[in-house]
Design an enzyme around this catalytic site. Structure first.
Site, PDB file in Angstrom:
ATOM      1  N   LYS A 110       0.950   4.061  -2.975  1.00 25.43           N
ATOM      2  CA  LYS A 110       0.608   5.467  -2.732  1.00 25.43           C
ATOM      3  C   LYS A 110       1.806   6.382  -3.001  1.00 25.43           C
ATOM      4  O   LYS A 110       1.644   7.495  -3.511  1.00 25.43           O
ATOM      5  CB  LYS A 110       0.094   5.642  -1.300  1.00 25.43           C
ATOM      6  CG  LYS A 110      -1.250   4.966  -1.045  1.00 25.43           C
ATOM      7  CD  LYS A 110      -2.341   5.475  -2.003  1.00 25.43           C
ATOM      8  CE  LYS A 110      -3.744   5.114  -1.539  1.00 25.43           C
ATOM      9  NZ  LYS A 110      -4.772   5.552  -2.501  1.00 25.43           N
TER      10      LYS A 110
ATOM     11  N   TYR B  21       0.840  -1.212   0.000  1.00 19.05           N
ATOM     12  CA  TYR B  21       0.000   0.000   0.000  1.00 19.05           C
ATOM     13  C   TYR B  21       0.873   1.260   0.000  1.00 19.05           C
ATOM     14  O   TYR B  21       0.616   2.197  -0.760  1.00 19.05           O
ATOM     15  CB  TYR B  21      -0.908  -0.042   1.238  1.00 19.05           C
ATOM     16  CG  TYR B  21      -1.919   1.089   1.332  1.00 19.05           C
ATOM     17  CD1 TYR B  21      -3.131   1.019   0.654  1.00 19.05           C
ATOM     18  CD2 TYR B  21      -1.669   2.210   2.117  1.00 19.05           C
ATOM     19  CE1 TYR B  21      -4.077   2.041   0.759  1.00 19.05           C
ATOM     20  CE2 TYR B  21      -2.601   3.231   2.226  1.00 19.05           C
ATOM     21  CZ  TYR B  21      -3.800   3.149   1.545  1.00 19.05           C
ATOM     22  OH  TYR B  21      -4.725   4.162   1.655  1.00 19.05           O
TER      23      TYR B  21
HETATM   24  P1  NAI Z   1     -13.737   2.647   1.065  1.00 16.11           P
HETATM   25  O1  NAI Z   1     -13.366   1.203   1.136  1.00 16.11           O
HETATM   26  O2  NAI Z   1     -14.618   3.206   2.106  1.00 16.11           O
HETATM   27  O3  NAI Z   1     -14.295   2.989  -0.380  1.00 16.11           O
HETATM   28  C1  NAI Z   1     -13.545   2.620  -1.527  1.00 16.11           C
HETATM   29  C2  NAI Z   1     -14.468   2.454  -2.714  1.00 16.11           C
HETATM   30  O4  NAI Z   1     -13.665   2.049  -3.824  1.00 16.11           O
HETATM   31  C3  NAI Z   1     -15.527   1.369  -2.503  1.00 16.11           C
HETATM   32  O5  NAI Z   1     -16.791   1.835  -2.932  1.00 16.11           O
HETATM   33  C4  NAI Z   1     -15.009   0.205  -3.329  1.00 16.11           C
HETATM   34  O6  NAI Z   1     -16.056  -0.624  -3.834  1.00 16.11           O
HETATM   35  C5  NAI Z   1     -14.281   0.934  -4.445  1.00 16.11           C
HETATM   36  N1  NAI Z   1     -13.252   0.107  -5.064  1.00 16.11           N
HETATM   37  C6  NAI Z   1     -12.353  -0.719  -4.449  1.00 16.11           C
HETATM   38  N2  NAI Z   1     -11.585  -1.324  -5.357  1.00 16.11           N
HETATM   39  C7  NAI Z   1     -12.006  -0.897  -6.578  1.00 16.11           C
HETATM   40  C8  NAI Z   1     -11.604  -1.180  -7.899  1.00 16.11           C
HETATM   41  N3  NAI Z   1     -10.617  -2.034  -8.158  1.00 16.11           N
HETATM   42  N4  NAI Z   1     -12.250  -0.567  -8.904  1.00 16.11           N
HETATM   43  C9  NAI Z   1     -13.268   0.309  -8.659  1.00 16.11           C
HETATM   44  N5  NAI Z   1     -13.691   0.613  -7.426  1.00 16.11           N
HETATM   45  C10 NAI Z   1     -13.073   0.023  -6.396  1.00 16.11           C
HETATM   46  O7  NAI Z   1     -12.343   3.435   1.098  1.00 16.11           O
HETATM   47  P2  NAI Z   1     -12.022   4.988   1.416  1.00 16.11           P
HETATM   48  O8  NAI Z   1     -11.495   5.045   2.794  1.00 16.11           O
HETATM   49  O9  NAI Z   1     -13.125   5.852   1.007  1.00 16.11           O
HETATM   50  O10 NAI Z   1     -10.766   5.175   0.455  1.00 16.11           O
HETATM   51  C11 NAI Z   1     -10.812   5.965  -0.729  1.00 16.11           C
HETATM   52  C12 NAI Z   1      -9.379   6.293  -1.136  1.00 16.11           C
HETATM   53  O11 NAI Z   1      -8.749   7.028  -0.087  1.00 16.11           O
HETATM   54  C13 NAI Z   1      -8.509   5.042  -1.362  1.00 16.11           C
HETATM   55  O12 NAI Z   1      -7.640   5.270  -2.446  1.00 16.11           O
HETATM   56  C14 NAI Z   1      -7.727   4.945  -0.067  1.00 16.11           C
HETATM   57  O13 NAI Z   1      -6.519   4.260  -0.232  1.00 16.11           O
HETATM   58  C15 NAI Z   1      -7.522   6.420   0.245  1.00 16.11           C
HETATM   59  N6  NAI Z   1      -7.179   6.692   1.616  1.00 16.11           N
HETATM   60  C16 NAI Z   1      -8.051   6.360   2.630  1.00 16.11           C
HETATM   61  C17 NAI Z   1      -7.705   6.621   3.935  1.00 16.11           C
HETATM   62  C18 NAI Z   1      -8.597   6.258   5.065  1.00 16.11           C
HETATM   63  O14 NAI Z   1      -8.130   6.319   6.231  1.00 16.11           O
HETATM   64  N7  NAI Z   1      -9.859   5.904   4.847  1.00 16.11           N
HETATM   65  C19 NAI Z   1      -6.428   7.284   4.279  1.00 16.11           C
HETATM   66  C20 NAI Z   1      -5.624   7.605   3.130  1.00 16.11           C
HETATM   67  C21 NAI Z   1      -5.994   7.321   1.861  1.00 16.11           C
END
Ligand code: NAI
Length: 241
Positions: free
Chosen positions: A151, A147
């Site tokens: 990133k 990861y």
């Molecule tokens: P989440 O798991 O709540 O939502 C992620 C969404 O992306 C889901 O709707 C999922 O179905 C979709 N998804 C997953 N794999 C996919 C794929 N291969 N193709 C299309 N859609 C896909 O995650 P969250 O927390 O909203 O994360 C969003 C972004 O923010 C990610 O890139 C994550 O790495 C990043 N991020 C999140 C943090 C956190 O603490 N929540 C911190 C830093 C970065």
């Protein structure tokens, strides 16, 4: 009136971004893996705000998904590469498949969508791409080598693409969230969340809305002189000179 595309839009940060960008008359392209109740309710909310919505389902790292997302699209003002996954493994136990999938979803997905967006935006002579990175791409994190690498790769990609597209009027930036309360993190349980919150000077995790606010800024003309930057929205967890 603008057109925008958000990947991984059904939940968490992506959902907040899709809603925060919305203005009456806009057209939105929403991507997520599958059609879900969450995606359906997001579409309804956007339509109530006067946004016309197109859905492109599938894995962001698959070329077919990207083709579907861009088919018939003549103009794109904003692309947000947000889709992401998280799973932990020490390096000694990390499978090739785990590593491969992590890089595919984050890096290949960001590459493929940005490439298509760049083709439209350079023709238009305008546009903004915002990539969702992570503070862990700056700090590194034990048991998250895959990861962290993905990133960190997104951050380097952002800078390179920003240099490449700047002469053609296209801006490329990244937001690097710290721990944010979304389904991705809620799945890890209350003990993890409490421990994680203590890591940040502001002593809490962020909300999806707080991340979305910074994406809206970078996507807007208010950020017209900002490109190649990594905006840390992380409760003070990373402080760079
Ligand atoms: P989440 O798991 O709540 O939502 C992620 C969404 O992306 C889901 O709707 C999922 O179905 C979709 N998804 C997953 N794999 C996919 C794929 N291969 N193709 C299309 N859609 C896909 O995650 P969250 O927390 O909203 O994360 C969003 C972004 O923010 C990610 O890139 C994550 O790495 C990043 N991020 C999140 C943090 C956190 O603490 N929540 C911190 C830093 C970065």
């Amino acid at each position: 009136m603008k057109s925008y595309l958000v990947t991984g839009a059904a939940n968490g940060i992506g959902r907040a971004i899709a809603l925060a960008l919305a203005e009456p008359g806009d057209s939105a392209i929403l991507n997520d893996l599958t059609f879900s109740h969450e995606l359906e309710s997001l579409v309804q909310e956007l339509e109530q705000k006067g946004v016309s919505v197109q859905i492109a389902l599938g894995d962001v790292s698959a070329q077919a998904t990207v083709q579907q997302a861009f088919s018939g699209v003549q103009r794109l003002d904003v692309l947000v590469n947000n889709a992401g996954i998280l799973n932990e493994a020490p390096i000694t136990q990390m499978s090739f498949e785990q590593w491969d999938k992590m890089l595919r979803v984050h890096l290949y997905g960001t590459f493929l969508f940005s490439q298509q967006a760049a083709r439209l935006m350079t023709r238009q002579g305008s546009g903004a791409i915002v990539n969702i990175a992570s503070d862990l791409g700056q700090l590194g994190c034990a048991n998250l080598c895959h990861y962290s690498a993905a990133k960190g790769g997104i951050i380097a990609f952002t800078k390179a693409l920003a240099r490449e597209l700047a002469p053609q009027g296209v801006r490329v930036n990244a937001v690097a969230p710290g721990g944010t309360l979304t389904p991705m993190v809620e799945r890890l349980g209350p003990a993890y969340i409490k421990e994680e919150a203590a890591r940040y000077p502001l002593q809490r995790l962020g909300s999806a809305q707080e991340i979305a606010n910074s994406v809206v800024f970078l996507a807007s003309n208010n950020a017209s002189f900002t490109t190649g930057q990594v905006l840390g929205v992380n409760g003070g967890g990373v402080m760079n000179g």
